[in-house]
Each structure stands twice: as C-alpha cells, then as structure tokens.
Motif scaffolding. Structure first.
Motif, PDB file in Angstrom:
ATOM      1  N   SER A 330       0.991  -1.221  -0.351  1.00  0.00           N
ATOM      2  CA  SER A 330       0.173  -0.432  -0.238  1.00  0.00           C
ATOM      3  C   SER A 330       0.936   1.633  -0.051  1.00  0.00           C
ATOM      4  O   SER A 330       0.467   2.090  -0.701  1.00  0.00           O
ATOM      5  CB  SER A 330      -0.579   0.202   1.193  1.00  0.00           C
ATOM      6  N   TRP A 331       1.943   1.766   0.548  1.00  0.00           N
ATOM      7  CA  TRP A 331       2.564   2.329   0.572  1.00  0.00           C
ATOM      8  C   TRP A 331       3.485   2.964  -0.205  1.00  0.00           C
ATOM      9  O   TRP A 331       4.216   3.528  -0.797  1.00  0.00           O
ATOM     10  CB  TRP A 331       2.905   2.527   2.041  1.00  0.00           C
ATOM     11  N   SER A 332       4.305   1.662  -0.551  1.00  0.00           N
ATOM     12  CA  SER A 332       4.824   1.899  -1.887  1.00  0.00           C
ATOM     13  C   SER A 332       3.872   1.862  -3.018  1.00  0.00           C
ATOM     14  O   SER A 332       4.653   3.741  -3.944  1.00  0.00           O
ATOM     15  CB  SER A 332       5.321   0.532  -2.438  1.00  0.00           C
ATOM     16  N   GLU A 363      -9.755   0.032  12.458  1.00  0.00           N
ATOM     17  CA  GLU A 363      -9.952  -0.563  11.183  1.00  0.00           C
ATOM     18  C   GLU A 363      -8.716  -1.121  10.531  1.00  0.00           C
ATOM     19  O   GLU A 363      -7.892  -1.742   9.612  1.00  0.00           O
ATOM     20  CB  GLU A 363     -11.136  -0.147  10.172  1.00  0.00           C
ATOM     21  N   TYR A 364      -7.698   0.278  10.675  1.00  0.00           N
ATOM     22  CA  TYR A 364      -6.500  -0.014   9.547  1.00  0.00           C
ATOM     23  C   TYR A 364      -5.540  -1.381  10.185  1.00  0.00           C
ATOM     24  O   TYR A 364      -5.063  -1.341   9.424  1.00  0.00           O
ATOM     25  CB  TYR A 364      -5.759   1.625   9.581  1.00  0.00           C
ATOM     26  N   ILE A 365      -5.443  -0.907  11.697  1.00  0.00           N
ATOM     27  CA  ILE A 365      -5.017  -1.624  11.968  1.00  0.00           C
ATOM     28  C   ILE A 365      -4.824  -3.059  11.964  1.00  0.00           C
ATOM     29  O   ILE A 365      -3.892  -4.069  11.913  1.00  0.00           O
ATOM     30  CB  ILE A 365      -4.544  -1.786  13.739  1.00  0.00           C
ATOM     31  N   THR A 366      -6.402  -3.189  11.976  1.00  0.00           N
ATOM     32  CA  THR A 366      -6.674  -4.564  11.250  1.00  0.00           C
ATOM     33  C   THR A 366      -6.185  -5.196   9.604  1.00  0.00           C
ATOM     34  O   THR A 366      -6.011  -6.453   9.198  1.00  0.00           O
ATOM     35  CB  THR A 366      -7.892  -5.111  11.742  1.00  0.00           C
ATOM     36  N   ALA A 367      -6.692  -4.394   9.333  1.00  0.00           N
ATOM     37  CA  ALA A 367      -6.557  -4.278   7.523  1.00  0.00           C
ATOM     38  C   ALA A 367      -4.473  -4.851   7.313  1.00  0.00           C
ATOM     39  O   ALA A 367      -4.231  -4.805   6.475  1.00  0.00           O
ATOM     40  CB  ALA A 367      -6.720  -2.919   6.979  1.00  0.00           C
ATOM     41  N   ILE A 368      -4.048  -3.910   8.498  1.00  0.00           N
ATOM     42  CA  ILE A 368      -2.371  -4.552   8.042  1.00  0.00           C
ATOM     43  C   ILE A 368      -1.986  -5.830   8.463  1.00  0.00           C
ATOM     44  O   ILE A 368      -1.046  -5.722   9.063  1.00  0.00           O
ATOM     45  CB  ILE A 368      -1.835  -3.547   8.199  1.00  0.00           C
ATOM     46  N   THR A 369      -2.766  -6.163   9.346  1.00  0.00           N
ATOM     47  CA  THR A 369      -1.797  -7.520  10.371  1.00  0.00           C
ATOM     48  C   THR A 369      -2.901  -8.873  10.189  1.00  0.00           C
ATOM     49  O   THR A 369      -2.405  -9.931  10.245  1.00  0.00           O
ATOM     50  CB  THR A 369      -2.527  -6.843  11.754  1.00  0.00           C
ATOM     51  N   THR A 370      -4.355  -8.787  10.144  1.00  0.00           N
ATOM     52  CA  THR A 370      -5.418  -9.954  10.437  1.00  0.00           C
ATOM     53  C   THR A 370      -5.712 -10.116   8.671  1.00  0.00           C
ATOM     54  O   THR A 370      -6.965  -9.335   8.074  1.00  0.00           O
ATOM     55  CB  THR A 370      -6.439  -9.935  11.250  1.00  0.00           C
ATOM     56  N   ARG A 379      -8.701  -2.557   0.076  1.00  0.00           N
ATOM     57  CA  ARG A 379      -8.847  -0.776   0.082  1.00  0.00           C
ATOM     58  C   ARG A 379      -9.039   0.024   1.197  1.00  0.00           C
ATOM     59  O   ARG A 379      -8.241   0.393   0.454  1.00  0.00           O
ATOM     60  CB  ARG A 379     -10.770  -1.609  -0.320  1.00  0.00           C
ATOM     61  N   TYR A 380      -9.105  -0.506   1.894  1.00  0.00           N
ATOM     62  CA  TYR A 380      -9.161   0.684   3.619  1.00  0.00           C
ATOM     63  C   TYR A 380      -7.454   0.955   3.183  1.00  0.00           C
ATOM     64  O   TYR A 380      -7.641   1.807   4.096  1.00  0.00           O
ATOM     65  CB  TYR A 380      -9.355  -0.041   4.604  1.00  0.00           C
ATOM     66  N   ARG A 381      -6.679  -0.013   3.453  1.00  0.00           N
ATOM     67  CA  ARG A 381      -5.214   0.547   3.807  1.00  0.00           C
ATOM     68  C   ARG A 381      -4.632   1.392   2.382  1.00  0.00           C
ATOM     69  O   ARG A 381      -4.138   2.025   3.159  1.00  0.00           O
ATOM     70  CB  ARG A 381      -4.320  -0.407   4.173  1.00  0.00           C
ATOM     71  N   PHE A 382      -5.110   0.995   1.308  1.00  0.00           N
ATOM     72  CA  PHE A 382      -4.041   1.664   0.306  1.00  0.00           C
ATOM     73  C   PHE A 382      -5.172   2.618   0.072  1.00  0.00           C
ATOM     74  O   PHE A 382      -4.927   3.941  -0.627  1.00  0.00           O
ATOM     75  CB  PHE A 382      -5.270   0.976  -1.188  1.00  0.00           C
ATOM     76  N   GLN A 383      -6.702   3.093   0.397  1.00  0.00           N
ATOM     77  CA  GLN A 383      -7.174   4.217   0.708  1.00  0.00           C
ATOM     78  C   GLN A 383      -5.973   5.370   1.886  1.00  0.00           C
ATOM     79  O   GLN A 383      -6.340   6.961   1.178  1.00  0.00           O
ATOM     80  CB  GLN A 383      -8.468   3.994   1.088  1.00  0.00           C
ATOM     81  N   LYS A 384      -6.527   4.330   2.602  1.00  0.00           N
ATOM     82  CA  LYS A 384      -5.820   5.089   4.018  1.00  0.00           C
ATOM     83  C   LYS A 384      -4.077   6.374   4.006  1.00  0.00           C
ATOM     84  O   LYS A 384      -3.742   6.995   3.766  1.00  0.00           O
ATOM     85  CB  LYS A 384      -5.586   4.636   5.393  1.00  0.00           C
ATOM     86  N   ARG A 390      -1.366  12.579   0.162  1.00  0.00           N
ATOM     87  CA  ARG A 390      -2.318  13.069  -0.186  1.00  0.00           C
ATOM     88  C   ARG A 390      -3.119  14.713   1.139  1.00  0.00           C
ATOM     89  O   ARG A 390      -2.483  15.711   0.694  1.00  0.00           O
ATOM     90  CB  ARG A 390      -4.151  13.484  -0.554  1.00  0.00           C
ATOM     91  N   GLU A 391      -3.672  14.904   2.095  1.00  0.00           N
ATOM     92  CA  GLU A 391      -3.911  15.711   2.334  1.00  0.00           C
ATOM     93  C   GLU A 391      -2.229  16.420   3.034  1.00  0.00           C
ATOM     94  O   GLU A 391      -2.813  17.034   4.135  1.00  0.00           O
ATOM     95  CB  GLU A 391      -4.570  14.800   4.197  1.00  0.00           C
ATOM     96  N   SER A 392      -0.831  15.551   3.645  1.00  0.00           N
ATOM     97  CA  SER A 392      -0.098  15.640   3.828  1.00  0.00           C
ATOM     98  C   SER A 392       0.963  16.903   2.434  1.00  0.00           C
ATOM     99  O   SER A 392       1.784  17.631   3.656  1.00  0.00           O
ATOM    100  CB  SER A 392       0.999  14.761   3.956  1.00  0.00           C
ATOM    101  N   GLN A 393       0.274  16.826   1.948  1.00  0.00           N
ATOM    102  CA  GLN A 393       0.762  18.434   1.240  1.00  0.00           C
ATOM    103  C   GLN A 393       0.065  19.452   0.884  1.00  0.00           C
ATOM    104  O   GLN A 393      -0.803  19.619   1.246  1.00  0.00           O
ATOM    105  CB  GLN A 393       0.665  17.142  -1.102  1.00  0.00           C
TER     106      GLN A 393
END
Length: 393
Positions: A330-332, A363-370, A379-384, A390-393
């Motif tokens: 997701s982050w790459s 929700e994000y924690i579970t999306a990258i864990t289980t 979908r959730y981890r890619f959106q996050k 986007r919000e950091s720019q």
C-alpha cells in the motif's frame, strides 16, 4: 463496530508483531495472521473439460537429456533457493539405486512443446546435480553404507545403468489448460519433501520475461536499502513476491482486486504475472516505466520513513518492527508518484498521520495485521495511505 471490538483491535498495538520463521530461523518478516472466521473466497467454477492432464513415463536418462537440451526447464535462477538438505538428496539417490518407485512428477507443457517442472523440481535438480554435475557425494544413507562418500563417477557401472534406466511417472498438464487452473492444480498437488510456496510455484510456471524483471527489481540497491536485512537472504522468494505485489497494484489497481474472479492475493498475483509475461499486454516501454516507478517508490519510501519503512511504527514505540507485506504494497504504491523534494517537505506530516493511524485507527490496524488479503481490508489500507499522502501536501 462496538467499543469492545474496537478495544480488541487496538490491543494489537500493545503486543509485538510476530515474525515468520523458516528452518528455525527468524526471517525479519511479520507473520500474516488469518482470522479463523474468515473463509477463503471460492474461485470461479472451472470447466472440467478445460482440464487436460495426461500421464507419461520417462527414463531418468531421457529426463536428464531433456534438461540438458533445454526441453525441460527447472527455472535455473531458482536453484539457489532450493531447500533440500544433503541427507535428503543422498537418500533420494539411494532410493533410485534400490529401485524404490518415486512419487509422480508434474510438468506443464507450453505451446512449443517445452516442459516446465513444478512438483518434483527439487528431486529432478538433485538427480541432475548428482549425475551430470557430480556436485555432492553420498552420505547419511540407510542401506548402502559402503557407498558413503562416493560420487556418481565412483559407482559401479551396473548401478549407473540402474539409475539411467529408472522410470519416472510424469503427469503432464496440456497447454490448452487455462493458466489459473494450472496454478491451482500445482498448488493442490505440490507434495515434495519441502513443498514450494505460492511465489515459488508462480516463478516456475512463468516465463523468463517476468522472472528476469522481478529478479532485476529485487536486486536494485534502492530496494535493498529500504527493506534493510529483512529480505536479503531471499529465502522462499519473498523479495520477488514483494516486487510483484507492487507491480500488480500499480498495473491493475485495487478495483481489479475487488472483482469477483480475484478477491484474494494469489489469483491477483497470478494474473499480474501473466500480464508481465505478455508483451502484447504490458509493452517493453510499460515494463521499463514500471521498473522506474518501483525504483522511485523505494527511494521515496526510504526518504520518508527511513529504517521504519514498511514496518509498524505506532506512537510511543520506536523499536524496529518486522517487515510487513501489507504496508509494503500500500505505501509503495502511494508514494510512487512523489518526487524527492516534495517527500522531504511533507515527510513529518506523513509520519505523524501514519503513526497515528497505526495507533488509534482500529480498522487500519486490522487491515495491516489480520486476514490482510480480504478485499475490504485491501481497499481500506490503500485508501488510508493515499489519503495521508494527499492531505500531507
């Protein structure tokens, strides 16, 4: 989600991620956990008439000749990752000399009549290296102790003939069988002493175009730097699987992953491999752009997260966590389009938001864990990740 469920999910932060182990050694990679209540999605039904498998018998001499002449491919660059130990190799040769029938082998035939071995790859490699390469001497035998220490050239001529004439039963999958069906057949029938994992099967079933591309990307200095020592050993081809995950989501996107025919990581990666192998689908120019995108993604990921890239890094915890596959894919992809100047400017904002999500967003924690292959979690981890960038720019 109830408050109790949310507290349960947030408790994931409180414990250290668990590492994967192979051959009793930690790999530096976070174990992907499965929810026992989750069922693997059922693939689309197969047409039984499309599955064509024939049974043939070859002598070991014939098979060795096929390997030497290039008619039977053992995926040469895969050899260094074979996981059989020396006693296993020696006892295989002992079984052949004793004329003990070996389990069946499974080959896939392509349109040019060339075979690719998947199930039985380690056995074939062992036989070839002993007979043609004489790469090892026999030891750890159970019945032929006088043969300990001997190589093929040292064996009695009668035993050499016995090895050459030994018959192998081979189940051959016809080239007309759909590619995804071939993968699944081999996954069901992968019965070797050290069974291949999905990426190893995918590697053996694919063509040189995708194999060479994934190998080149995995050897990039930028990739080695950002993943640290986690994938350096290249055990079980995890490094190439990570490159493939980036390519799959970069090329196809989460939308394709969510299609009913995929909705699971393995068929999605199988499809990406098929496309990488076909220049009519992914042109040479597109492949080169993908290579540059991957290089840029690795550079920016290290610029932003440093040694914590692709690892859980919640607030109030600064120790280095194991490498996490879900964070990598997701982050790459989320960072691939940033340039170095922008990344340097927004680095602190991205880190703050990402660490906050890893600490307080259940929700994000579970999306990258289980059950990380669940389409909703993908979908959730890619959106996050995209939202944070986007919000950091």
């Amino acid at each position: 989600m109830s408050q109790q469920e949310e507290r349960s999910e947030l408790s994931e932060v409180a414990r250290e991620p668990r590492e994967e182990y192979f051959d009793n050694q930690p790999l530096g990679i976070e174990l992907e956990e499965e929810d026992p209540d989750d069922e693997e999605p059922i693939a689309r039904p197969w047409d039984p008439n499309a599955i064509r498998v024939s049974t043939k018998t070859f002598s070991i001499r014939q098979v060795l000749d096929q390997i030497d002449e290039g008619d039977l491919e053992l995926a040469p660059d895969f050899q260094r990752n074979l996981v059989w130990k020396s006693p296993q190799k020696s006892r295989l040769i002992e079984s052949i000399i004793l004329q003990i029938p070996l389990p069946a082998f499974y080959f896939a035939e392509d349109e040019d009549g060339m075979y690719r071995a998947v199930d039985g790859l380690q056995r074939l490699s062992t036989i070839h290296s002993f007979v043609r390469g004489e790469d090892f001497a026999l030891h750890g035998l159970e019945y032929l102790q006088p043969t300990v220490g001997q190589k093929f050239s040292d064996l009695p001529q009668a035993w050499k003939r016995r090895i050459f004439s030994s018959q192998l039963v081979v189940h051959v999958i016809d080239p007309s069988t759909p590619t995804d069906v071939k993968y699944n057949i081999f996954k069901r029938l992968n019965t070797g002493g050290s069974p291949l994992n999905s990426q190893e099967i995918r590697h053996c079933m694919s063509r040189n175009r995708s194999r060479a591309f994934l190998s080149d990307c995995a050897a990039m200095l930028e990739f080695e730097i950002v993943v640290g020592g986690a994938l350096r050993s290249r055990v079980r081809m995890t490094d190439r699987e990570m490159v493939l995950r980036f390519c799959a989501f970069r090329l196809l996107g989460v939308e394709v992953y969510e299609e009913q025919r995929y909705r699971a990581m393995e068929p999605f990666l199988d499809e990406a491999t098929r496309r990488l192998d076909d220049p009519k689908i992914v042109s040479d120019a597109t492949l080169e752009q993908l290579r540059q995108d991957f290089k840029q993604a690795m550079t920016i990921s290290h610029e932003v997260f440093g040694e914590h890239a692709f690892r859980k890094w919640p607030l109030k915890r600064d120790n280095l966590s194991p490498f996490n596959r879900a964070l990598f894919e997701s982050w790459s992809v989320a960072l691939a389009d940033l340039n170095t100047r922008t990344a340097s400017r927004v680095r602190e904002q991205i880190i703050e938001r990402a660490r906050s999500s890893m600490s307080a967003d259940a929700e994000y924690i579970t999306a990258i864990t289980t059950s990380t292959g669940d389409a909703r979690k993908v979908r959730y981890r890619f959106q996050k990740a995209a939202e944070i960038v986007r919000e950091s720019q």
